[in-house]
Design a protein around this motif. Structure first.
Motif, PDB file in Angstrom:
ATOM      1  N   LYS A  25      64.242 -35.471  46.299  1.00  0.00           N
ATOM      2  CA  LYS A  25      64.403 -35.282  47.741  1.00  0.00           C
ATOM      3  C   LYS A  25      63.038 -34.935  48.309  1.00  0.00           C
ATOM      4  CE  LYS A  25      67.826 -33.245  49.621  1.00  0.00           C
ATOM      5  NZ  LYS A  25      68.819 -32.267  50.079  1.00  0.00           N
ATOM      6  N   ARG A  26      62.708 -35.524  49.435  1.00  0.00           N
ATOM      7  CA  ARG A  26      61.398 -35.293  50.061  1.00  0.00           C
ATOM      8  C   ARG A  26      61.298 -33.845  50.538  1.00  0.00           C
ATOM      9  NH1 ARG A  26      57.833 -39.043  53.613  1.00  0.00           N
ATOM     10  NH2 ARG A  26      58.819 -40.466  52.183  1.00  0.00           N
ATOM     11  N   PRO A  27      60.169 -33.184  50.253  1.00  0.00           N
ATOM     12  CA  PRO A  27      59.999 -31.820  50.750  1.00  0.00           C
ATOM     13  C   PRO A  27      59.856 -31.802  52.272  1.00  0.00           C
ATOM     14  CG  PRO A  27      58.061 -32.526  49.502  1.00  0.00           C
ATOM     15  CD  PRO A  27      59.049 -33.637  49.434  1.00  0.00           C
ATOM     16  N   ASN A  28      60.337 -30.737  52.871  1.00  0.00           N
ATOM     17  CA  ASN A  28      60.224 -30.619  54.324  1.00  0.00           C
ATOM     18  C   ASN A  28      58.940 -29.871  54.687  1.00  0.00           C
ATOM     19  OD1 ASN A  28      60.750 -27.783  54.162  1.00  0.00           O
ATOM     20  ND2 ASN A  28      62.949 -28.193  54.165  1.00  0.00           N
ATOM     21  N   ASN A  29      58.648 -29.784  55.986  1.00  0.00           N
ATOM     22  CA  ASN A  29      57.407 -29.151  56.443  1.00  0.00           C
ATOM     23  C   ASN A  29      57.310 -27.688  56.021  1.00  0.00           C
ATOM     24  OD1 ASN A  29      56.463 -31.509  57.564  1.00  0.00           O
ATOM     25  ND2 ASN A  29      57.160 -31.014  59.635  1.00  0.00           N
ATOM     26  N   TYR A  30      58.440 -26.979  56.028  1.00  0.00           N
ATOM     27  CA  TYR A  30      58.440 -25.574  55.602  1.00  0.00           C
ATOM     28  C   TYR A  30      57.972 -25.470  54.149  1.00  0.00           C
ATOM     29  CZ  TYR A  30      60.085 -20.932  54.333  1.00  0.00           C
ATOM     30  OH  TYR A  30      60.155 -19.643  53.855  1.00  0.00           O
ATOM     31  N   GLU A  31      58.502 -26.318  53.285  1.00  0.00           N
ATOM     32  CA  GLU A  31      58.124 -26.283  51.864  1.00  0.00           C
ATOM     33  C   GLU A  31      56.660 -26.678  51.666  1.00  0.00           C
ATOM     34  OE1 GLU A  31      62.523 -27.359  50.099  1.00  0.00           O
ATOM     35  OE2 GLU A  31      61.329 -28.915  51.072  1.00  0.00           O
ATOM     36  N   ILE A  32      56.205 -27.644  52.437  1.00  0.00           N
ATOM     37  CA  ILE A  32      54.794 -28.054  52.358  1.00  0.00           C
ATOM     38  C   ILE A  32      53.900 -26.876  52.747  1.00  0.00           C
ATOM     39  CG2 ILE A  32      53.034 -29.567  53.365  1.00  0.00           C
ATOM     40  CD1 ILE A  32      55.323 -31.682  53.688  1.00  0.00           C
ATOM     41  N   GLU A  33      54.244 -26.206  53.832  1.00  0.00           N
ATOM     42  CA  GLU A  33      53.441 -25.063  54.291  1.00  0.00           C
ATOM     43  C   GLU A  33      53.484 -23.904  53.302  1.00  0.00           C
ATOM     44  OE1 GLU A  33      51.243 -24.817  56.822  1.00  0.00           O
ATOM     45  OE2 GLU A  33      51.613 -26.962  56.977  1.00  0.00           O
ATOM     46  N   ARG A  34      54.635 -23.633  52.704  1.00  0.00           N
ATOM     47  CA  ARG A  34      54.761 -22.523  51.754  1.00  0.00           C
ATOM     48  C   ARG A  34      53.928 -22.765  50.491  1.00  0.00           C
ATOM     49  NH1 ARG A  34      56.306 -20.949  55.719  1.00  0.00           N
ATOM     50  NH2 ARG A  34      54.325 -19.913  55.517  1.00  0.00           N
ATOM     51  N   CYS A  35      53.749 -24.016  50.107  1.00  0.00           N
ATOM     52  CA  CYS A  35      52.980 -24.337  48.895  1.00  0.00           C
ATOM     53  C   CYS A  35      51.496 -24.555  49.173  1.00  0.00           C
ATOM     54  CB  CYS A  35      53.569 -25.579  48.214  1.00  0.00           C
ATOM     55  SG  CYS A  35      55.183 -25.284  47.467  1.00  0.00           S
ATOM     56  N   LYS A  36      51.126 -24.597  50.433  1.00  0.00           N
ATOM     57  CA  LYS A  36      49.740 -24.894  50.813  1.00  0.00           C
ATOM     58  C   LYS A  36      48.742 -23.903  50.214  1.00  0.00           C
ATOM     59  CE  LYS A  36      47.408 -26.601  54.852  1.00  0.00           C
ATOM     60  NZ  LYS A  36      47.589 -26.967  56.240  1.00  0.00           N
TER      61      LYS A  36
ATOM     62  N   GLY B 260      57.959 -34.982  39.930  1.00  0.00           N
ATOM     63  CA  GLY B 260      59.217 -35.704  39.790  1.00  0.00           C
ATOM     64  C   GLY B 260      59.996 -35.112  38.626  1.00  0.00           C
ATOM     65  N   ASP B 261      61.086 -35.731  38.273  1.00  0.00           N
ATOM     66  CA  ASP B 261      61.924 -35.223  37.183  1.00  0.00           C
ATOM     67  C   ASP B 261      61.139 -35.111  35.880  1.00  0.00           C
ATOM     68  OD1 ASP B 261      64.569 -34.489  36.055  1.00  0.00           O
ATOM     69  OD2 ASP B 261      64.302 -36.359  34.938  1.00  0.00           O
ATOM     70  N   LYS B 262      60.441 -36.176  35.502  1.00  0.00           N
ATOM     71  CA  LYS B 262      59.668 -36.175  34.242  1.00  0.00           C
ATOM     72  C   LYS B 262      58.549 -35.137  34.276  1.00  0.00           C
ATOM     73  CE  LYS B 262      61.722 -39.821  32.457  1.00  0.00           C
ATOM     74  NZ  LYS B 262      62.997 -39.521  31.867  1.00  0.00           N
TER      75      LYS B 262
ATOM     76  N   ASN C   5      49.709 -31.607  42.853  1.00  0.00           N
ATOM     77  CA  ASN C   5      50.664 -31.964  43.894  1.00  0.00           C
ATOM     78  C   ASN C   5      50.597 -30.967  45.043  1.00  0.00           C
ATOM     79  OD1 ASN C   5      52.273 -34.313  42.964  1.00  0.00           O
ATOM     80  ND2 ASN C   5      52.678 -32.983  41.225  1.00  0.00           N
ATOM     81  N   ALA C   6      50.928 -31.435  46.234  1.00  0.00           N
ATOM     82  CA  ALA C   6      50.934 -30.569  47.412  1.00  0.00           C
ATOM     83  C   ALA C   6      52.056 -29.537  47.322  1.00  0.00           C
ATOM     84  CB  ALA C   6      51.084 -31.408  48.679  1.00  0.00           C
ATOM     85  N   VAL C   7      53.217 -29.967  46.886  1.00  0.00           N
ATOM     86  CA  VAL C   7      54.372 -29.089  46.699  1.00  0.00           C
ATOM     87  C   VAL C   7      54.538 -28.894  45.200  1.00  0.00           C
ATOM     88  CG1 VAL C   7      56.873 -28.864  47.042  1.00  0.00           C
ATOM     89  CG2 VAL C   7      55.436 -29.840  48.846  1.00  0.00           C
ATOM     90  N   LYS C   8      54.716 -27.648  44.801  1.00  0.00           N
ATOM     91  CA  LYS C   8      54.659 -27.318  43.372  1.00  0.00           C
ATOM     92  C   LYS C   8      56.006 -27.333  42.668  1.00  0.00           C
ATOM     93  CE  LYS C   8      50.305 -26.750  43.985  1.00  0.00           C
ATOM     94  NZ  LYS C   8      49.420 -27.847  43.700  1.00  0.00           N
ATOM     95  N   HIS C   9      57.087 -27.462  43.404  1.00  0.00           N
ATOM     96  CA  HIS C   9      58.412 -27.478  42.769  1.00  0.00           C
ATOM     97  C   HIS C   9      59.063 -28.848  42.959  1.00  0.00           C
ATOM     98  CE1 HIS C   9      59.194 -26.523  46.986  1.00  0.00           C
ATOM     99  NE2 HIS C   9      60.379 -27.071  46.807  1.00  0.00           N
ATOM    100  N   PHE C  10      59.995 -29.150  42.089  1.00  0.00           N
ATOM    101  CA  PHE C  10      60.720 -30.421  42.148  1.00  0.00           C
ATOM    102  C   PHE C  10      61.966 -30.233  43.008  1.00  0.00           C
ATOM    103  CE2 PHE C  10      63.768 -33.355  39.704  1.00  0.00           C
ATOM    104  CZ  PHE C  10      63.503 -34.430  40.518  1.00  0.00           C
ATOM    105  N   LYS C  11      61.910 -30.756  44.218  1.00  0.00           N
ATOM    106  CA  LYS C  11      63.074 -30.689  45.095  1.00  0.00           C
ATOM    107  C   LYS C  11      63.978 -31.868  44.749  1.00  0.00           C
ATOM    108  CE  LYS C  11      64.507 -30.435  49.891  1.00  0.00           C
ATOM    109  NZ  LYS C  11      64.066 -30.400  51.291  1.00  0.00           N
ATOM    110  N   HIS C  12      65.228 -31.548  44.440  1.00  0.00           N
ATOM    111  CA  HIS C  12      66.134 -32.608  44.006  1.00  0.00           C
ATOM    112  C   HIS C  12      67.575 -32.261  44.350  1.00  0.00           C
ATOM    113  CE1 HIS C  12      66.209 -29.640  40.778  1.00  0.00           C
ATOM    114  NE2 HIS C  12      67.432 -30.074  40.515  1.00  0.00           N
ATOM    115  N   GLU C  13      68.428 -33.248  44.173  1.00  0.00           N
ATOM    116  CA  GLU C  13      69.869 -33.026  44.274  1.00  0.00           C
ATOM    117  C   GLU C  13      70.495 -33.606  43.014  1.00  0.00           C
ATOM    118  OE1 GLU C  13      71.829 -36.640  46.762  1.00  0.00           O
ATOM    119  OE2 GLU C  13      70.621 -35.249  47.946  1.00  0.00           O
ATOM    120  N   LEU C  14      71.554 -32.981  42.550  1.00  0.00           N
ATOM    121  CA  LEU C  14      72.229 -33.453  41.345  1.00  0.00           C
ATOM    122  C   LEU C  14      73.227 -34.543  41.699  1.00  0.00           C
ATOM    123  CD1 LEU C  14      72.929 -30.130  39.416  1.00  0.00           C
ATOM    124  CD2 LEU C  14      71.333 -31.953  38.791  1.00  0.00           C
TER     125      LEU C  14
END
Length: 160
Positions: free
Chosen positions: A61-72, A8-10, A44-53
């Protein structure tokens, strides 16, 4: 091993998992379940913080399947290093990453799954979901169920 969704942000700013509001819920639940945080590898399953300003705020923002697979691959490397006997998937994103399919938490809760490598998987809610429950009685009941899931995971780990 406890696997969450994404930083998350923190967590992104601190460079550590579960140090924000959801981390405080997780810490309390681990304590109530009799599990020392230091006894678990937390990631965490996904290693980056996906967000919108939004102004100066960074909103999750919830990660999508592509991002989940790329971080697997990173999660698999962590599993190889840690060699956990049990993994607790905190939420649907973590469960999706670990099982390779979309899951429903209500259907998978309280049912440890044997994974192909011999690890057992327990699926539960993400602690951030408890923060969004407005009704206090419902929030207490959901928290108790979360603690019960963690206790069941700890008991399963002791059996191994």
């Amino acid at each position: 091993m406890l696997v969450g969704e994404q930083p998350g942000d923190k967590e992104d700013l601190a460079g550590k998992p579960f140090v924000g509001p959801a981390g405080r819920v997780l810490d309390a639940a681990l304590k109530d379940a009799g599990i020392a945080r230091e006894a678990a590898f937390i990631t965490n399953a996904v290693k980056h913080f996906k967000h919108e300003l939004r102004g100066k705020r960074r909103l999750h923002k919830r990660p999508n399947n592509y991002e989940i697979e790329r971080c697997k691959i990173w999660l698999e490397h962590e599993r190889d290093l840690v060699k956990p006997s049990i993994i607790v998937a905190l939420g649907v994103t973590a469960a999706r990453s670990l099982t390779g399919k979309t899951v429903t938490i209500a259907k998978m809760r309280q049912q440890p799954i044997d994974m192909t490598d011999g690890t057992r998987l327990v699926v539960t809610v993400h602690p951030s979901s408890l923060l969004r429950i407005e009704d206090e009685a419902a929030k207490r009941a959901a928290y108790r169920a979360f603690v019960a899931d963690l206790k069941a995971a700890a008991a399963t780990a002791k059996e191994r």
